[in-house]
Enzyme design. Structure first.
Site, PDB file in Angstrom:
ATOM      1  N   ASP A 214       0.870  -1.187   0.000  1.00  0.00           N
ATOM      2  CA  ASP A 214       0.000   0.000   0.000  1.00  0.00           C
ATOM      3  C   ASP A 214       0.907   1.238   0.000  1.00  0.00           C
ATOM      4  O   ASP A 214       2.019   1.163  -0.507  1.00  0.00           O
ATOM      5  CB  ASP A 214      -0.954  -0.068   1.195  1.00  0.00           C
ATOM      6  CG  ASP A 214      -2.256   0.672   0.937  1.00  0.00           C
ATOM      7  OD1 ASP A 214      -2.183   1.823   0.464  1.00  0.00           O
ATOM      8  OD2 ASP A 214      -3.342   0.123   1.185  1.00  0.00           O
ATOM      9  N   HIS A 237       2.146   1.884  -3.147  1.00  0.00           N
ATOM     10  CA  HIS A 237       1.223   2.850  -3.741  1.00  0.00           C
ATOM     11  C   HIS A 237       1.774   4.271  -3.664  1.00  0.00           C
ATOM     12  O   HIS A 237       1.020   5.238  -3.629  1.00  0.00           O
ATOM     13  CB  HIS A 237      -0.154   2.765  -3.076  1.00  0.00           C
ATOM     14  CG  HIS A 237      -0.855   1.472  -3.349  1.00  0.00           C
ATOM     15  ND1 HIS A 237      -2.144   1.208  -2.931  1.00  0.00           N
ATOM     16  CD2 HIS A 237      -0.468   0.367  -4.031  1.00  0.00           C
ATOM     17  CE1 HIS A 237      -2.500  -0.007  -3.318  1.00  0.00           C
ATOM     18  NE2 HIS A 237      -1.502  -0.550  -3.982  1.00  0.00           N
TER      19      HIS A 237
END
Ligand SMILES: *[C@@H]1O[C@H](CO)[C@@H](O)[C@H](O)[C@H]1NC(C)=O
Ligand SMILES: *[C@@H]1O[C@H](CO)[C@@H](O)[C@H](O)[C@H]1NC(C)=O
Ligand SMILES: *[C@@H]1O[C@H](CO)[C@@H](O)[C@H](O)[C@H]1NC(C)=O
Ligand SMILES: *[C@@H]1O[C@H](CO)[C@@H](O)[C@H](O)[C@H]1NC(C)=O
Ligand SMILES: *[C@@H]1O[C@H](CO)[C@@H](O)[C@H](O)[C@H]1NC(C)=O
Ligand SMILES: *[C@@H]1O[C@H](CO)[C@@H](O)[C@H](O)[C@H]1NC(C)=O
Length: 384
Positions: A214, A237
């Site tokens: 993430d 991310h």
């Protein structure tokens, strides 16, 4: 009288030893086993109570060549000590999902209300054993290391892997430095943010490597004056501001510089739910190197799965300067600024090419206002 004087003399000689400035509290002296199977939380707690209660500048020692199994450990202040050093040289492991005892699934280790703390993790590391949790998307999964109300905090030379959820969370802290942090988790592990910063101020995160499933770093609600520099991120991310909108919170004064994003899903991102309010302003991303990032520059005002919109976060004063490298499939710049728009967006000295020759780099905007100079793709959709 004589005995009183003698007593005082003896006390005067002994007391400095107990109150001595470099008192060291080794978890092994408080009953830790360190075999990776026995829960050593109580020993850690007792060693912490000694450390925290001592005057001066005590050290909590977590020695090398041992593996310490912990569970939901809370190390609380306020402490008598003026500064505290935690020396983590051994390995700390989290229980697997099925052996996690009790209901406290917030964090493996929470450090709360401790001022002037340094965590030196050279040689040591924390293994979150996250793979037992990741398949369970609905489980409430723990973070690994949470700092809450810890002013003047320094964490350096620290490795942490495979957290069930986010690895490190900094919450309501002021004056924080993270240096040489190494976070490693698989690119497909869910919600395994590297470092989350919420409601914190004067934060510096530098010279670190973050591989996760993430956000490498997420700076959200209530945070200001946060510098991020020298980060190698990917997979992951990217570096995110947000998510914002669930509370009426402001993020401002964020400066992200000299970071490399390798095969990340996003690069420099601001994400806000299409609900609530709050604002994101004075945010700079500078000197960013990209390698096959899917959405290198992304303002997303439609984050999360909401069918209705209700309120909107204000976004203004956001600079993207000195970006170089490749986007995975051409989506170089995406500025989705909702109904309210975003203002004072600066795109400058950007050169992003597509890694797929058939899909040239492009820019898309919705209600984005600002200025663009020396930028490829040219981003003529940015309005004055
Ligand atoms: C601080 O020191 C006092 C006096 O020695 C002691 O009573 C108290 O428990 C200590 N505080 C902590 C948090 O240990
Ligand atoms: C980060 O930690 C992993 C093990 O978890 C190790 O393999 C890797 O070499 C470390 N990277 C750096 C830059 O220290
Ligand atoms: C963040 O960077 C700015 C600009 O370089 C600098 O003035 C400020 O002191 C830095 N703050 C921290 C907390 O590192
Ligand atoms: C950028 O970050 C890298 C990695 O930490 C560091 O080695 C380098 O000195 C930094 N460069 C600048 C100009 O700050
Ligand atoms: C949000 O916070 C700002 C600043 O504290 C305040 O001015 C504003 O009225 C708040 N808005 C709402 C809807 O609560
Ligand atoms: C910007 O790029 C588009 C697509 O490549 C092109 O059609 C347009 O003419 C360019 N505009 C300017 C001002 O260079």
């Amino acid at each position: 009288m004589q005995s009183l004087i003698t007593c005082s003399l003896i006390l005067a000689l002994i007391l400095p030893c107990f109150g001595s400035n470099d008192a060291s509290y080794n978890v092994m002296d408080f009953g830790a086993v360190g075999d990776g199977k026995t829960d050593d939380s109580q020993a850690f707690l007792k060693a912490w109570q000694g450390t925290c209660g001592a005057q001066g500048t005590p050290t909590l020692q977590i020695p090398s060549n041992y593996e310490f199994l912990l569970s939901a450990l809370v190390l609380k202040g306020p402490c008598n000590a003026t500064t505290i050093l935690i020396k983590l040289e051994g390995k700390i492991v989290a229980p697997t999902k099925d052996s996690w005892a009790g209901n406290n699934k917030r964090s493996l280790i929470s450090i709360i209300n401790v001022k002037q703390l340094t965590l030196d993790g050279s040689g040591g590391f924390i293994d979150g054993c996250g793979s037992s949790w990741w398949p369970c998307k609905t489980c409430s999964r723990p973070s690994m290391l949470t700092f809450q109300y810890c002013n003047d905090l320094s964490v350096h030379d620290f490795t942490i892997t495979n957290s069930p959820k986010s690895h490190i969370h900094v919450h309501y802290c002021e004056g924080v430095t993270f240096s040489r942090i190494n976070v490693t988790a698989p690119g497909d592990s869910p919600n395994t943010d590297g470092i989350d910063v919420t409601y914190s101020k004067n934060v510096l995160i530098q010279d670190s490597t973050i591989q996760s499933g993430d956000d490498c770093i997420a700076i959200s609600g209530g945070s200001s004056v946060v510098n991020v520099t020298g980060i190698a991120c990917g997979p992951g991310h990217g570096i995110s501001i947000g998510s914002l909108g669930k509370r009426n919170a402001t993020v401002e004064g964020i400066y992200i510089r000299n970071c490399t994003l390798t095969k990340t899903k996003y690069g420099a991102r601001i994400k806000t739910f299409p609900v609530g309010n709050g604002c994101a302003k004075q945010i700079t991303f500078e000197e960013i190197t990209l390698d096959q990032t899917r959405y290198p520059i992304f303002i997303d005002k439609h984050y999360g799965s909401y069918s209705l919109t209700n309120g909107e976060v204000e976004v203004s004063g956001v600079t993207f300067r000195g970006f170089q490298g490749t986007s995975f499939d051409g989506r170089a710049i995406t500025l989705d600024c909702g109904q309210l728009g975003c203002y004072d967006i600066v795109l400058d000295q950007i050169d992003i090419v597509s890694s797929l020759p058939a899909k040239p780099a492009c820019c898309s905007c919705k209600n984005a206002h600002g200025t663009v100079t020396s930028t490829v793709p040219n981003c003529s959709c940015l309005m004055p």
